[in-house]
Design a protein around this motif. Structure first.
Motif, PDB file in Angstrom:
ATOM      1  N   VAL A 269      -3.447   5.971   4.255  1.00 30.84           N
ATOM      2  CA  VAL A 269      -2.932   4.770   3.600  1.00 30.84           C
ATOM      3  C   VAL A 269      -3.939   4.362   2.533  1.00 30.84           C
ATOM      4  O   VAL A 269      -5.136   4.234   2.814  1.00 30.84           O
TER       5      VAL A 269
ATOM      6  N   ARG B  36       0.832  -1.206   0.000  1.00 27.68           N
ATOM      7  CA  ARG B  36       0.000   0.000   0.000  1.00 27.68           C
ATOM      8  C   ARG B  36       0.864   1.252   0.000  1.00 27.68           C
ATOM      9  O   ARG B  36       2.042   1.209   0.342  1.00 27.68           O
TER      10      ARG B  36
ATOM     11  N   TYR C 170       1.143   2.217  11.593  1.00 27.84           N
ATOM     12  CA  TYR C 170      -0.202   2.123  11.028  1.00 27.84           C
ATOM     13  C   TYR C 170      -1.220   2.332  12.131  1.00 27.84           C
ATOM     14  O   TYR C 170      -1.102   1.726  13.194  1.00 27.84           O
TER      15      TYR C 170
ATOM     16  N   VAL D 175      -5.604   2.939  12.666  1.00 25.17           N
ATOM     17  CA  VAL D 175      -6.949   3.060  12.114  1.00 25.17           C
ATOM     18  C   VAL D 175      -7.728   3.979  13.035  1.00 25.17           C
ATOM     19  O   VAL D 175      -7.820   3.723  14.235  1.00 25.17           O
TER      20      VAL D 175
ATOM     21  N   GLY E 167     -10.404   6.591   8.902  1.00 25.67           N
ATOM     22  CA  GLY E 167      -9.651   5.832   7.917  1.00 25.67           C
ATOM     23  C   GLY E 167      -8.358   5.288   8.480  1.00 25.67           C
ATOM     24  O   GLY E 167      -8.103   5.349   9.685  1.00 25.67           O
ATOM     25  N   SER E 168      -7.523   4.751   7.597  1.00 16.11           N
ATOM     26  CA  SER E 168      -6.220   4.185   7.943  1.00 16.11           C
ATOM     27  C   SER E 168      -5.140   5.196   7.627  1.00 16.11           C
ATOM     28  O   SER E 168      -5.143   5.800   6.541  1.00 16.11           O
ATOM     29  N   TYR E 169      -4.199   5.365   8.548  1.00 14.02           N
ATOM     30  CA  TYR E 169      -3.163   6.374   8.410  1.00 14.02           C
ATOM     31  C   TYR E 169      -1.792   5.825   8.783  1.00 14.02           C
ATOM     32  O   TYR E 169      -1.677   5.003   9.687  1.00 14.02           O
TER      33      TYR E 169
END
Length: 65
Positions: free
Chosen positions: A14, A5, A37, A39, A58-60
């Motif tokens: 991400v 990713r 990572y 969430v 979201g995912s970061y």
């Protein structure tokens, strides 16, 4: 990072490797060079989101180079 990713250099979101633009901020500055990572489900209630200046769930990535 072992994942394929990408992370946005602007907002640290991400994203999938086939993305050309960040869905959160619209930036085209995406990189494979990131680590960590997190969430974030409820940014309005999250101290981490506040520290990272995240307003969207979201995912970061925690660190983007």
């Amino acid at each position: 990072m072992a994942s394929d990713r990408l992370a946005c250099r602007e907002c640290h979101a991400v994203v999938e490797p086939d993305e050309e633009l960040c869905p959160i901020c619209g930036s085209s500055s995406l990189t494979e060079d990131w680590s960590g990572y997190v969430v974030i489900a409820h940014p309005e209630e999250s101290e981490i989101a506040e520290e990272m200046e995240v307003t969207e769930a979201g995912s970061y990535a925690l660190k983007v180079r």
